[in-house]
Design an enzyme around this catalytic site. Structure first.
Site, PDB file in Angstrom:
ATOM      1  CG  ASN A   9      -1.697   1.214   1.459  1.00 25.37           C
ATOM      2  OD1 ASN A   9      -1.764   2.066   0.560  1.00 25.37           O
ATOM      3  ND2 ASN A   9      -2.315   1.350   2.621  1.00 25.37           N
ATOM      4  CE  LYS A  11       0.012   3.080   4.874  1.00 28.08           C
ATOM      5  NZ  LYS A  11       0.128   3.144   6.323  1.00 28.08           N
ATOM      6  CG  HIS A  97      -5.531   1.702   5.492  1.00 25.64           C
ATOM      7  ND1 HIS A  97      -5.091   2.616   6.425  1.00 25.64           N
ATOM      8  CD2 HIS A  97      -4.498   0.860   5.272  1.00 25.64           C
ATOM      9  CE1 HIS A  97      -3.834   2.336   6.741  1.00 25.64           C
ATOM     10  NE2 HIS A  97      -3.450   1.273   6.064  1.00 25.64           N
ATOM     11  CD  GLU A  99      -2.681   5.291   7.049  1.00 30.69           C
ATOM     12  OE1 GLU A  99      -2.637   5.371   5.813  1.00 30.69           O
ATOM     13  OE2 GLU A  99      -1.759   4.763   7.720  1.00 30.69           O
ATOM     14  CD  GLU A 167      -2.872  -2.550   7.366  1.00 32.86           C
ATOM     15  OE1 GLU A 167      -1.854  -2.815   6.719  1.00 32.86           O
ATOM     16  OE2 GLU A 167      -3.473  -1.454   7.252  1.00 32.86           O
ATOM     17  N   GLY A 173       3.324   2.191  10.736  1.00 33.57           N
ATOM     18  CA  GLY A 173       4.311   3.257  10.584  1.00 33.57           C
ATOM     19  C   GLY A 173       5.081   3.593  11.845  1.00 33.57           C
ATOM     20  CB  SER A 213       5.943  -1.950  11.831  1.00 34.09           C
ATOM     21  OG  SER A 213       5.586  -0.621  12.147  1.00 34.09           O
TER      22      SER A 213
HETATM   23  P1  13P Z   1       3.532   0.340   7.521  1.00 36.76           P
HETATM   24  O1  13P Z   1       4.030  -0.925   6.884  1.00 36.76           O
HETATM   25  O2  13P Z   1       4.204   1.568   7.039  1.00 36.76           O
HETATM   26  O3  13P Z   1       3.486   0.201   9.016  1.00 36.76           O
HETATM   27  O4  13P Z   1       1.995   0.513   7.041  1.00 36.76           O
HETATM   28  C1  13P Z   1       1.129  -0.547   7.135  1.00 36.76           C
HETATM   29  C2  13P Z   1      -0.132  -0.208   6.427  1.00 36.76           C
HETATM   30  O5  13P Z   1      -0.878   0.630   6.867  1.00 36.76           O
HETATM   31  C3  13P Z   1      -0.404  -0.892   5.169  1.00 36.76           C
HETATM   32  O6  13P Z   1      -1.714  -0.694   4.750  1.00 36.76           O
END
Ligand code: 13P
Length: 253
Positions: A9, A11, A97, A99, A167, A173, A213
């Site tokens: 992803n 983002k 997601h 976010e 997740e 992150g 992560s």
């Molecule tokens: P990270 O791998 O940067 O922690 O992000 C995970 C994520 O949100 C994938 O959708």
């Protein structure tokens, strides 16, 4: 035997040059596998989708969106419909997601409606769930994940069309990950929950990804857990070497 899925992803990252180079690097590597033992999915930002679909064409990599509308078309300024993604050559889309849930107030009902619209358009769907740090510390992880699954997964969802990604919000992150015992516990619980909703056979076949992560150094351990069928990777999906190193843990698996 469930096939592993390594998903990236991106983002809100990537301009044309970098995005196309990343897609090309991965496509060239994935193409070298005569019979890949794992599937690969990448979700660039909408602005790069067309070019990335073109770049990854015939590589076997599955390209898709990071979100979609619950509507097919109409007066929804700024939104992109699953029908449009399909038309562009996308194979799938991520919905729900954390976010999106946090930044755009997406509820389980909204996520479910998006997943239904995407399935109707012929896309594969990755539905994300996961608890916040406060929820984990309050011992509510399984309750939260269970109710997100119940509320976000369409009735009659089929394995091969729907993938669930766990997740934990606090692991995204941050460089922090749950212990492997904790990841396995949640994944086993999700499968049990899905069995209640969709039947045992579907639950056994459905791919459950872990995200938060994931990096080259922890991928092997996480991906070898019995109920973890792949990874949804953010930061480490932005570099060919890192993402390929994560995927490569599956080469001899
Ligand atoms: P990270 O791998 O940067 O922690 O992000 C995970 C994520 O949100 C994938 O959708």
């Amino acid at each position: 035997m469930r096939r592993k899925l390594i998903a990236g992803n991106w983002k809100m990252n990537g301009l044309t040059q970098d995005g196309v180079a990343l897609a090309k690097g991965l496509s060239d590597l994935y193409r070298t596998l005569t019979k890949p033992s794992f599937d690969m999915f990448i979700a660039p930002p909408f602005t790069l989708l067309s070019k990335v679909v073109e770049t990854a064409k015939e590589s076997g990599i599955w390209v898709g969106g990071q979100d979609c509308s619950m509507y097919d078309s109409g007066a929804h300024t700024g939104d992109v419909s699953p029908v449009m993604l399909k038309d562009l050559g996308c194979g799938g889309v991520i919905v729900g997601h954390s976010e999106r849930r946090a930044d755009h107030g997406e509820t389980n009902d909204i996520v479910k409606a998006k997943a239904e619209a995407a399935l109707k358009a012929g896309l594969g769907v990755i539905i994300c769930v996961g608890e916040t740090l406060a929820e984990r510390e309050a011992g509510k992880t399984l309750d939260v994940v269970g109710s997100q699954i119940k509320g976000s997964v369409p009735e009659g969802a089929k394995a091969g069309h729907v993938v669930i990604a766990y997740e934990p919000v606090w692991a995204i992150g941050t460089g922090k990950t749950p212990t492997t015992d904790d990841v396995q516990e949640v994944h086993a619980f999700m499968r049990q929950k899905l069995a209640g909703l969709l039947g045992e056979e579907t639950a056994q076949q459905m791919q459950l990804l872990y995200g938060g992560s994931v990096k080259p150094s922890n991928a092997k351990e996480l991906l070898s857990l019995p109920d973890v069928d792949g990874a949804l990777v953010g930061g480490a999906s932005l570099k060919v070497d890192d993402f390929w190193a994560i995927a490569s843990t599956q080469l001899s698996a």
